[in-house]
Scaffold this active site. Structure first.
Site, short mmCIF file in Angstrom:
data_model
loop_
_atom_site.label_atom_id
_atom_site.label_comp_id
_atom_site.label_asym_id
_atom_site.label_seq_id
_atom_site.Cartn_x
_atom_site.Cartn_y
_atom_site.Cartn_z
N TYR A 51 0.85 -1.21 0.00
CA TYR A 51 0.00 0.00 0.00
C TYR A 51 0.88 1.24 0.00
CZ TYR A 51 -4.99 -0.14 -0.13
OH TYR A 51 -6.27 -0.19 -0.59
N GLU B 284 -0.39 4.93 -0.61
CA GLU B 284 -1.11 6.18 -0.89
C GLU B 284 -0.17 7.37 -0.78
OE1 GLU B 284 -3.44 4.53 1.94
OE2 GLU B 284 -5.40 5.01 1.05
N ASP C 175 -6.63 12.87 -25.29
CA ASP C 175 -6.75 11.49 -24.81
C ASP C 175 -6.22 10.58 -25.93
OD1 ASP C 175 -7.46 8.93 -24.12
OD2 ASP C 175 -9.56 9.39 -23.66
N THR D 139 -4.25 5.17 -21.90
CA THR D 139 -4.20 3.84 -21.31
C THR D 139 -2.81 3.28 -21.59
OG1 THR D 139 -5.13 3.05 -23.38
CG2 THR D 139 -6.64 3.27 -21.53
N LYS E 92 -3.04 -0.57 -24.68
CA LYS E 92 -3.48 -0.67 -26.08
C LYS E 92 -2.24 -0.71 -26.99
CE LYS E 92 -7.93 1.29 -24.83
NZ LYS E 92 -8.87 2.43 -24.93
N ARG F 276 -2.71 -3.41 -17.98
CA ARG F 276 -3.94 -2.60 -17.94
C ARG F 276 -3.72 -1.48 -16.94
NH1 ARG F 276 -7.70 -5.37 -20.96
NH2 ARG F 276 -9.04 -3.57 -21.02
#
Ligand SMILES: *Cc1c(COP(=O)(O)O)cnc(C)c1O
Length: 422
Positions: free
Chosen positions: A53, A55, A199, A225, A228, A234
């Site tokens: 973790y 953050e 984008d 992304t 692709k 991902r």
């Protein structure tokens, strides 16, 4: 034993993973948003960084034990800034949709006006489509393609922008087969005082490989992304000018997300390293050459291509009027024949997005396997045969066998058939 942990704990899922590896090996995968991640990317994605973790941001975390996560994230950030030539990068968005949400959250207030390409014309859901958060939280006035040319009409977009005075304009699409003139969007945004958001999810790999002009550093913000044309895990990342850095970072956390997916961050760093090689440049150029070759073959076989052809990795064609079969039925027939596509609306398509009049295809995944122009010719011919015999199960099965046979000569990155025997 391949996947020994799964063999012991969950053989059902192990079998499904192996079956999916075989499917991806044996089919011609033409969905333009899909690809093959390398084994290096897969190793990073499957690593222990999934356990941590973290953050916050490197040097400013809430929990201890960040000696290594900070280094991973800094590598990803530095590589992203360098490869896109932008001053700031945030590599934490969970995927492309949350990345766009983050940019809007950073720069806009709810109710502000935005302009993106309408979904039925090739825009993404998150560019202001009415049932998406982007069309509900913001006042979305989509622009459309020119009905005669099926191309972006920059003069008309400028006219519309002057009229509706958007606070942000989005360029970058999911189903547009032509080059985007990002400089024109900069001019339009300057003329009306709007933010320019690019984008580039679909075309990132082409931009990095020099096969499509870059919107950077012209754009104020950019999202992409990573899975692709970039061939990473991902995920997604955001780049921006320095002046928006703090707003973007705060929009991720505490604005929209909790802990970043560190295993994804590690794999994004790997993908960006792979993308900075000469081999990647060749891949990007070949993606476009393959798309043009496939478009030519389809044209020769009487398919009606939206805008007449392609400049990038993607081809959109109409089937309902020109071939007498809906996009969904066409895509189903292609799939039976081992050619995987998706049905898609075409501009000015009166049918619904669920049962549209066209099919969308692209060449990134097959190019990653090393297929070239001769294979594009074969694929185009098969596609025509499928359409002509779409109700003949025997023909479809015969083509599927031929497709499978051809695929044996083109290894998939990240998949090793030797594993299946062990
Ligand atoms: C794929 C895509 C997205 C969304 O990415 P997800 O990871 O599926 O959320 C956003 N914008 C564009 C232009 C895309 O092509």
């Amino acid at each position: 034993m391949y996947l020994p942990g799964l063999a012991q704990t969950d053989p059902e899922i192990r079998d499904l993973i192996i079956a999916e590896e075989k499917r991806e090996w044996e089919k011609v995968r033409l969905i333009p948003s899909e690809n093959y991640a390398s084994s290096a990317v897969m190793e990073a994605t499957g690593s222990v960084f999934t356990n941590k973790y973290s953050e916050g941001y490197p040097g400013k975390r809430y929990y201890e034990g960040q000696q290594l996560t900070d280094r991973v994230e800094n590598l990803a950030i530095d590589r992203a800034k360098k490869i896109f030539g932008m001053e700031h990068a945030n590599v934490q968005p969970y995927s492309g949709s949350p990345a766009n949400m983050t940019v809007y959250h950073a720069l806009l207030e709810h109710g502000d006006t935005i302009m993106g390409l309408a979904l039925p014309h090739g825009g993404h859901l998150t560019h202001g489509w009415k049932v998406n958060f982007s069309g509900k939280s913001y006042h979305s006035v989509p622009y459309e393609l020119d009905p005669a040319t099926e191309l972006l009409n920059y003069d008309k977009i400028l006219e519309q922008a002057k009229e509706v005075k958007p606070k942000l304009i989005i360029a970058g699409y999911t189903a547009y087969p032509r080059t985007i003139d990002f400089a024109k969007f900069r001019e339009i945004c300057d003329a009306v005082g709007a933010f320019f958001h690019a984008d580039i999810s679909h075309i990132t790999g082409l931009i990095i490989g020099g096969a499509h002009p870059s919107p950077f550093p012209m754009a104020d913000t950019g999202t992409t992304t990573s899975h692709k044309t970039l061939r990473g895990p991902r995920g997604a990342l955001i780049v921006s000018r320095k002046e928006y850095a703090e707003k973007i970072d705060k929009a991720i956390i505490p604005g929209l997300q909790g802990g970043p997916h560190n295993h994804t961050t590690a794999a994004i760093a790997v993908a960006l390293k792979e993308a900075s090689t000469p081999e990647f440049k060749q891949y990007a150029q070949q993606v476009v050459r393959n798309a043009k070759a496939l478009a030519e073959e389809l044209n020769a076989n009487g398919f009606r291509l939206v805008s007449g052809g392609t400049d990038n990795h993607l081809i959109l064609f109409e089937t309902l009027k020109s071939k007498g079969i809906s996009g969904r039925d066409a895509a189903k027939a292609f799939d039976k024949a081992g050619i995987v596509t998706n049905c898609n609306t075409v501009p000015f398509d009166p049918s619904s997005p669920f049962n549209p009049a066209g099919v969308r295809i692209g060449t990134p995944a097959i190019t990653s396997r090393g297929m070239k122009e001769p294979e594009m010719k074969k694929i185009g011919k098969w596609m025509n045969e499928v359409i002509e015999h779409h109700a003949d199960e025997q023909v479809l099965a015969r083509i599927a066998a031929e497709v499978k046979e051809m695929c044996q000569s083109f290894p998939c990155p990240g998949i090793n058939p030797g594993n299946w025997e062990s």
